[in-house]
Design a protein around this motif. Structure first.
Motif, PDB file in Angstrom:
ATOM      1  N   TYR A  59       9.398 -49.418   0.613  1.00 29.19           N
ATOM      2  CA  TYR A  59       8.249 -48.577   1.594  1.00 29.19           C
ATOM      3  C   TYR A  59       8.696 -47.885   2.530  1.00 29.19           C
ATOM      4  CZ  TYR A  59       5.144 -51.785  -0.797  1.00 29.19           C
ATOM      5  OH  TYR A  59       4.280 -52.592  -1.754  1.00 29.19           O
ATOM      6  N   ALA A  60       8.162 -46.855   3.040  1.00 28.01           N
ATOM      7  CA  ALA A  60       8.680 -46.205   4.302  1.00 28.01           C
ATOM      8  C   ALA A  60       8.015 -47.099   5.521  1.00 28.01           C
ATOM      9  CB  ALA A  60       7.467 -44.785   4.399  1.00 28.01           C
ATOM     10  N   ASP A  61       8.768 -47.086   6.447  1.00 34.05           N
ATOM     11  CA  ASP A  61       8.772 -47.770   7.461  1.00 34.05           C
ATOM     12  C   ASP A  61       7.229 -47.699   8.166  1.00 34.05           C
ATOM     13  OD1 ASP A  61      12.079 -47.718   9.038  1.00 34.05           O
ATOM     14  OD2 ASP A  61      10.924 -49.042   7.368  1.00 34.05           O
ATOM     15  N   SER A  62       6.754 -46.714   7.999  1.00 31.71           N
ATOM     16  CA  SER A  62       5.432 -46.299   8.539  1.00 31.71           C
ATOM     17  C   SER A  62       4.316 -46.661   7.986  1.00 31.71           C
ATOM     18  CB  SER A  62       5.335 -44.836   8.711  1.00 31.71           C
ATOM     19  OG  SER A  62       5.221 -44.086   7.447  1.00 31.71           O
ATOM     20  N   VAL A  63       4.570 -47.406   6.513  1.00 33.51           N
ATOM     21  CA  VAL A  63       3.486 -47.838   5.968  1.00 33.51           C
ATOM     22  C   VAL A  63       3.572 -49.497   5.729  1.00 33.51           C
ATOM     23  CG1 VAL A  63       2.939 -45.877   4.798  1.00 33.51           C
ATOM     24  CG2 VAL A  63       4.260 -47.373   3.544  1.00 33.51           C
ATOM     25  N   LYS A  64       4.739 -49.893   6.128  1.00 34.59           N
ATOM     26  CA  LYS A  64       4.972 -51.264   5.524  1.00 34.59           C
ATOM     27  C   LYS A  64       3.853 -52.175   6.510  1.00 34.59           C
ATOM     28  CE  LYS A  64       9.911 -51.178   5.015  1.00 34.59           C
ATOM     29  NZ  LYS A  64      11.322 -51.378   5.555  1.00 34.59           N
ATOM     30  N   GLY A  65       3.343 -53.256   5.411  1.00 35.28           N
ATOM     31  CA  GLY A  65       2.539 -54.101   6.151  1.00 35.28           C
ATOM     32  C   GLY A  65       1.008 -53.758   6.070  1.00 35.28           C
ATOM     33  N   ARG A  66       0.889 -52.418   5.403  1.00 34.47           N
ATOM     34  CA  ARG A  66      -0.231 -51.833   5.578  1.00 34.47           C
ATOM     35  C   ARG A  66      -0.711 -51.092   3.901  1.00 34.47           C
ATOM     36  NH1 ARG A  66      -1.691 -47.228   7.981  1.00 34.47           N
ATOM     37  NH2 ARG A  66       0.358 -46.257   7.993  1.00 34.47           N
ATOM     38  N   PHE A  67       0.299 -50.597   3.488  1.00 34.45           N
ATOM     39  CA  PHE A  67       0.287 -50.113   2.160  1.00 34.45           C
ATOM     40  C   PHE A  67       0.889 -51.034   0.982  1.00 34.45           C
ATOM     41  CE2 PHE A  67      -0.118 -45.391   3.116  1.00 34.45           C
ATOM     42  CZ  PHE A  67      -1.126 -45.808   3.879  1.00 34.45           C
ATOM     43  N   THR A  68       0.414 -51.224  -0.143  1.00 35.56           N
ATOM     44  CA  THR A  68       0.906 -51.964  -1.125  1.00 35.56           C
ATOM     45  C   THR A  68       1.058 -51.157  -2.618  1.00 35.56           C
ATOM     46  OG1 THR A  68       0.235 -54.081  -0.271  1.00 35.56           O
ATOM     47  CG2 THR A  68       0.950 -54.161  -2.370  1.00 35.56           C
ATOM     48  N   ILE A  69       2.164 -51.165  -3.236  1.00 34.83           N
ATOM     49  CA  ILE A  69       2.214 -50.417  -4.261  1.00 34.83           C
ATOM     50  C   ILE A  69       2.329 -51.387  -5.648  1.00 34.83           C
ATOM     51  CG2 ILE A  69       4.843 -50.356  -4.223  1.00 34.83           C
ATOM     52  CD1 ILE A  69       4.272 -47.577  -5.549  1.00 34.83           C
ATOM     53  N   SER A  70       1.882 -51.147  -6.655  1.00 36.35           N
ATOM     54  CA  SER A  70       1.850 -52.226  -7.715  1.00 36.35           C
ATOM     55  C   SER A  70       1.611 -51.293  -9.086  1.00 36.35           C
ATOM     56  CB  SER A  70       0.515 -53.117  -7.830  1.00 36.35           C
ATOM     57  OG  SER A  70      -0.639 -52.419  -7.676  1.00 36.35           O
ATOM     58  N   ARG A  71       2.036 -52.110 -10.105  1.00 38.55           N
ATOM     59  CA  ARG A  71       1.840 -51.288 -11.084  1.00 38.55           C
ATOM     60  C   ARG A  71       1.449 -52.345 -12.314  1.00 38.55           C
ATOM     61  NH1 ARG A  71       7.467 -48.521 -12.925  1.00 38.55           N
ATOM     62  NH2 ARG A  71       6.379 -48.007 -14.632  1.00 38.55           N
TER      63      ARG A  71
END
Length: 121
Positions: A59-71
């Protein structure tokens, strides 16, 4: 070719949530990385999040803790769950695919067409 079909962009208020989806149709590459880049007006395209075929994420530092990627492996679909969005998250979000690992801007093999995300304050 691995066509990427994106969905889920739109307008959301700050603090809200949004989920982006990207389907990689016809993918035959067992080892791969999928991810999301974004590009705001006047700024360079930047990596937001990536996930490998074996589940490792970045993750980019700016989105850590807010965005989650999954597949969803069998469906070759990647999701980006965006929570607590901020006005600075406003950008065109592009799905990306790499035949292998180490997804960065210069190693993308295929791009999606992009989907607009606008966060109002």
């Amino acid at each position: 070719q691995v066509p990427l079909v994106e969905s889920g962009g739109g307008l959301v208020q700050a603090g809200g949530s949004l989920r982006l989806s990207c389907a990689a149709s016809g993918n035959r590459f067992t080892i791969n990385t999928m991810g999301w880049f974004r590009q705001a007006p006047g700024k360079q395209r930047e990596l937001v999040a990536a996930i490998t075929s074996d589940g490792n994420t970045d993750y980019a530092d700016s989105v850590k803790g807010r965005f989650t990627i999954s597949r969803d492996g069998p469906k070759n679909t990647v999701y980006l769950q965006m929570n607590n969005v901020k006005p600075e998250d406003t950008a065109v979000y592009h799905c990306a695919f790499r035949r292998g690992f180490n997804l960065v801007l210069s190693t993308v093999d295929y791009w999606g067409q992009g989907t607009q995300v606008t966060v109002s304050s």
